[in-house]
Design an enzyme around this catalytic site. Structure first.
Site, mmCIF file in Angstrom:
data_model
loop_
_atom_site.group_PDB
_atom_site.id
_atom_site.type_symbol
_atom_site.label_atom_id
_atom_site.label_comp_id
_atom_site.label_asym_id
_atom_site.label_seq_id
_atom_site.Cartn_x
_atom_site.Cartn_y
_atom_site.Cartn_z
ATOM 1 N N HIS A 187 4.665 5.946 8.485
ATOM 2 C CA HIS A 187 4.885 7.336 8.897
ATOM 3 C C HIS A 187 3.747 8.074 8.986
ATOM 4 O O HIS A 187 2.580 7.626 8.889
ATOM 5 C CB HIS A 187 5.487 8.301 7.624
ATOM 6 C CG HIS A 187 6.860 7.991 7.455
ATOM 7 N ND1 HIS A 187 7.374 7.683 6.087
ATOM 8 C CD2 HIS A 187 8.020 7.720 8.053
ATOM 9 C CE1 HIS A 187 8.602 7.344 6.242
ATOM 10 N NE2 HIS A 187 8.991 7.574 7.326
ATOM 11 N N CYS A 189 6.088 12.564 0.162
ATOM 12 C CA CYS A 189 7.341 11.970 0.192
ATOM 13 C C CYS A 189 8.305 12.456 -1.022
ATOM 14 O O CYS A 189 9.460 12.452 -0.620
ATOM 15 C CB CYS A 189 7.690 10.679 0.870
ATOM 16 S SG CYS A 189 6.474 9.421 -0.032
HETATM 17 C C1 CIR Z 1 11.160 4.005 3.217
HETATM 18 O O1 CIR Z 1 10.801 2.845 3.708
HETATM 19 O O2 CIR Z 1 12.054 4.372 3.868
HETATM 20 C C2 CIR Z 1 10.850 3.978 1.685
HETATM 21 N N1 CIR Z 1 10.784 2.903 1.057
HETATM 22 C C3 CIR Z 1 9.703 4.675 1.590
HETATM 23 C C4 CIR Z 1 9.595 6.251 2.311
HETATM 24 C C5 CIR Z 1 8.264 6.958 2.145
HETATM 25 N N2 CIR Z 1 8.321 8.273 2.705
HETATM 26 C C6 CIR Z 1 7.375 8.784 3.204
HETATM 27 O O3 CIR Z 1 6.163 8.472 3.077
HETATM 28 N N3 CIR Z 1 7.646 10.340 3.727
#
Ligand code: CIR
Length: 254
Positions: free
Chosen positions: A160, A247
């Site tokens: 991201h 997140c």
């Molecule tokens: C994903 O791959 O969507 C989750 N395992 C991790 C999401 C992390 N989100 C973020 O950094 N905003």
């Protein structure tokens, strides 16, 4: 009042989405302990927590940031790039609807909240494996009446935009230039992560304090040298699910 929406760690987190990391065993109890401490840190920085019900069938649901983009004027409910994550937005929309007018991203648009960083009246949006141009255009149309400029930023090598940059003070970004082209952020002050700590850019500014992941001592020292106050939290178990400090919450003023 400053509100933080969070959600407990899913007991199914071992089945989380992974893009850039090899799957490693996640200690659920330890992940929950770390998440509890993170929530306490938010509270101590003046956030009023709204904790959503834990979702055993949604492995990544602790990462609430990806479900919405919350601005003073409107909340945009995302359409996450990973299909497994799309149901997460239902509970997030219910919670945000109490505070904001809601706008929903529609197909074929896909976007994760982790790809959006607002700096003053500019919304930078990472073009990642999760976020596409259709969604960027929808965000642009939604935000134009409120005077926001939307700038799409190509990403390489990370999940991201907020893996590559973090807002650490007004108009100030912590940045890993190997994952994003710094020239996108014209007029913004930048602090580089230490070259030995590529994952160190993810940082969460709450008021005048940065919630910062433990273990990036060199970059943390750079923040301190720049006069930025940090509060370190342990998020090692959540990091195995490719999550960081931004997140696990959606923070906004009411
Ligand atoms: C994903 O791959 O969507 C989750 N395992 C991790 C999401 C992390 N989100 C973020 O950094 N905003």
């Amino acid at each position: 009042m400053r509100v933080a929406i969070t959600r407990g760690v899913s007991p199914g987190i071992a089945r989380c989405e992974l893009t850039h990391l090899e799957r490693a065993p996640i200690d659920l109890e330890r992940a929950c302990t770390q998440h509890d401490a993170y929530e306490r840190c938010l509270t101590s920085l003046g956030c009023d927590l709204r904790v959503l019900p834990t979702e055993p069938d949604l492995p990544d649901s602790v990462f609430v940031e990806d479900g919405a983009i919350v601005l003073d004027e409107v909340a945009i409910i995302t359409r996450p790039g990973a299909r497994s994550r799309r149901p997460e937005t239902i509970g997030i929309a219910d919670a945000l609807g109490l505070y904001r007018r809601l706008v929903h991203i529609a197909a074929p648009g896909t976007i994760d909240g982790g790809d959006v960083q607002v700096v003053d009246r500019t919304a930078y949006i990472g073009l990642s494996e999760r976020t596409n141009e259709h969604a960027v255009e929808q965000v642009r149309t939604t935000l134009a009446p409120f005077g926001y400029t939307v700038i799409a930023v190509p990403l390489t090598g990370c999940l991201h935009l907020k893996t590559a940059i973090g807002l650490v003070a007004p108009n100030t970004l912590l940045i890993n230039r190997n994952w994003v082209d710094a020239s996108a952020f014209q007029g913004v002050r930048m602090i580089d992560v230490d070259p030995a700590e590529p994952w160190a850019a993810c940082a969460l500014l709450v008021g005048d304090t940065v919630i910062y992941p433990a273990g990036f001592d060199r970059t943390c020292a750079r923040l301190t040298d720049a006069g930025i106050r940090t509060r370190e939290v342990e998020v090692g178990e959540l990091a195995k699910a490719e999550g960081g400090v931004t997140c696990c919450s959606l923070i906004f003023n009411t």
